[in-house]
Write an enzyme that holds these catalytic residues in place. Structure first.
Site, PDB file in Angstrom:
ATOM      1  N   ASP A 144       0.813  -1.222   0.000  1.00 41.57           N
ATOM      2  CA  ASP A 144       0.000   0.000   0.000  1.00 41.57           C
ATOM      3  C   ASP A 144       0.844   1.269   0.000  1.00 41.57           C
ATOM      4  OD1 ASP A 144       0.953  -0.394   2.581  1.00 41.57           O
ATOM      5  OD2 ASP A 144      -0.995  -0.912   3.419  1.00 41.57           O
ATOM      6  N   ASP A 194      -7.345  -2.828  14.503  1.00 40.91           N
ATOM      7  CA  ASP A 194      -8.745  -3.168  14.210  1.00 40.91           C
ATOM      8  C   ASP A 194      -8.858  -4.397  13.305  1.00 40.91           C
ATOM      9  OD1 ASP A 194      -7.769  -2.176  11.854  1.00 40.91           O
ATOM     10  OD2 ASP A 194      -9.229  -0.561  11.632  1.00 40.91           O
ATOM     11  N   HIS A 247      -7.207  -4.863  10.365  1.00 46.84           N
ATOM     12  CA  HIS A 247      -7.017  -4.667   8.920  1.00 46.84           C
ATOM     13  C   HIS A 247      -5.692  -5.255   8.440  1.00 46.84           C
ATOM     14  CE1 HIS A 247      -5.068  -0.587   9.901  1.00 46.84           C
ATOM     15  NE2 HIS A 247      -4.166  -1.170   9.150  1.00 46.84           N
ATOM     16  N   GLU A 278      -9.593  -1.809   5.481  1.00 45.20           N
ATOM     17  CA  GLU A 278     -10.252  -1.550   6.756  1.00 45.20           C
ATOM     18  C   GLU A 278     -11.435  -2.505   6.957  1.00 45.20           C
ATOM     19  OE1 GLU A 278      -8.810   0.188   8.805  1.00 45.20           O
ATOM     20  OE2 GLU A 278      -8.482   2.290   8.278  1.00 45.20           O
TER      21      GLU A 278
HETATM   22  C1  GLP Z   1      -0.610   0.222   8.487  1.00 43.49           C
HETATM   23  C2  GLP Z   1      -0.101  -0.534   7.279  1.00 43.49           C
HETATM   24  C3  GLP Z   1      -0.289  -2.021   7.497  1.00 43.49           C
HETATM   25  C4  GLP Z   1       0.350  -2.399   8.819  1.00 43.49           C
HETATM   26  C5  GLP Z   1      -0.339  -1.683   9.963  1.00 43.49           C
HETATM   27  C6  GLP Z   1       0.223  -2.049  11.327  1.00 43.49           C
HETATM   28  O1  GLP Z   1      -1.972   0.243   8.497  1.00 43.49           O
HETATM   29  N1  GLP Z   1      -0.745  -0.164   6.074  1.00 43.49           N
HETATM   30  O2  GLP Z   1       0.279  -2.744   6.413  1.00 43.49           O
HETATM   31  O3  GLP Z   1       0.216  -3.793   9.000  1.00 43.49           O
HETATM   32  O4  GLP Z   1      -0.152  -0.286   9.738  1.00 43.49           O
HETATM   33  O5  GLP Z   1       1.363  -1.295  11.591  1.00 43.49           O
HETATM   34  P1  GLP Z   1       2.362  -1.582  12.787  1.00 43.49           P
HETATM   35  O6  GLP Z   1       3.169  -2.770  12.361  1.00 43.49           O
HETATM   36  O7  GLP Z   1       3.192  -0.350  12.896  1.00 43.49           O
HETATM   37  O8  GLP Z   1       1.552  -1.856  13.992  1.00 43.49           O
END
Ligand code: GLP
Length: 260
Positions: free
Chosen positions: A67, A136, A138, A143
């Site tokens: 993304d 959440d 995702h 989402e």
């Molecule tokens: C963002 C990214 C996801 C990632 C998530 C969790 O939403 N787009 O790909 O998995 O954050 O991030 P973190 O690993 O910092 O908790």
């Protein structure tokens, strides 16, 4: 789903890196799906170490990121382009021509998303997809209520996700509302998935994804339908799993897994 619970983040990250290294050694032109966020940072550091000290060769590897924020240029400090350069691409020998990240500056987002899907297909599909999980539930930026069959497209972030991702931005209000993300259907077509989740903040999402019903309200729960999905957790992220002892026993009695 394989659920691997490790005492801490470094131990879990080493296992993740060894899984990826095994994939690359078996198939030097592997197609990797990559994630951003804090969770994969130690795993990327371990891959960089393996490249430096053990000659792990990325020369023929192709990568596709999950993304990107819409409206951020690749050199914006909070873009996922910058993140990937800093934490991985500048530290290994993957050729720039093999790197794919959605273009947050695309003028025709729909066409860019279609082209991204086509590029994945043209590379033969993703061999191993690294994933984090949002608090959440995702995956990518899909989402809750995202279609479980979705493809790469534009999504609107929830306020909670925007807050969770505010660290790289000056103020939380600066986090874009819109992103391009691989769809859940896209992710599910990868031949292997490796989801990393660490810390107490992830415990609810992890339990819902691994042990709850499959539902668009918890996008990561679709991994229950994936034939080769691994969840790599630390103890804190595993805190709400009801079958944690079973998962530990399974892992500890799998000689196969001990060869990483
Ligand atoms: C963002 C990214 C996801 C990632 C998530 C969790 O939403 N787009 O790909 O998995 O954050 O991030 P973190 O690993 O910092 O908790």
């Amino acid at each position: 789903m394989e659920i691997i619970i490790q005492p801490d983040i470094p131990a879990a990250s080493r296992i993740g890196a060894r899984l990826i290294a095994r994939q690359i050694r078996r198939r030097p032109d592997s197609v990797l799906g990559l994630a951003t966020g804090n969770s994969p940072v130690p795993l990327y550091a371990e891959l960089a170490r393996m490249h430096r000290e053990e000659g792990l060769d990325f020369a023929r590897v192709r990568t596709f990121n999950l993304d990107e924020f819409i409206g951020l240029s690749p050199d914006h400090p909070a873009s996922y382009h910058t993140f990937m350069k800093t934490h991985l691409f500048d530290l290994i020998n993957v050729p720039v021509s093999g790197i794919h990240i959605p273009d947050g500056m695309a003028s025709d987002v729909e066409r860019t998303c279609r082209a991204y899907e086509e590029e994945i297909r043209a590379c033969g599909g993703i061999d191993l997809q690294v994933l984090g999980v949002g608090s959440d539930g995702h995956i990518g930026f899909n989402e809750p209520t995202s279609s479980l069959a979705s493809r790469t497209r534009i999504k609107t972030l929830t306020d909670r996700t925007r807050r969770d991702n505010a660290a790289g931005f000056g103020k939380p209000e600066d986090v874009p509302y819109h992103v391009i993300t691989m769809g859940i259907g896209t992710i599910m077509e990868s031949r292997g998935c490796l989801l990393l989740a660490f810390g107490r903040k992830k415990a609810k999402a992890v339990a819902a994804a691994a042990e709850g019903p499959i539902t668009a309200m918890v996008p990561a729960s679709i991994l229950q339908m994936h034939p080769r999905a691994v969840m790599l957790l630390d103890e804190e992220a595993a805190a709400e799993l009801t079958r944690a002892d079973y998962y530990r026993w399974v892992y500890n009695h799998k000689p196969d897994w001990q060869n990483f």
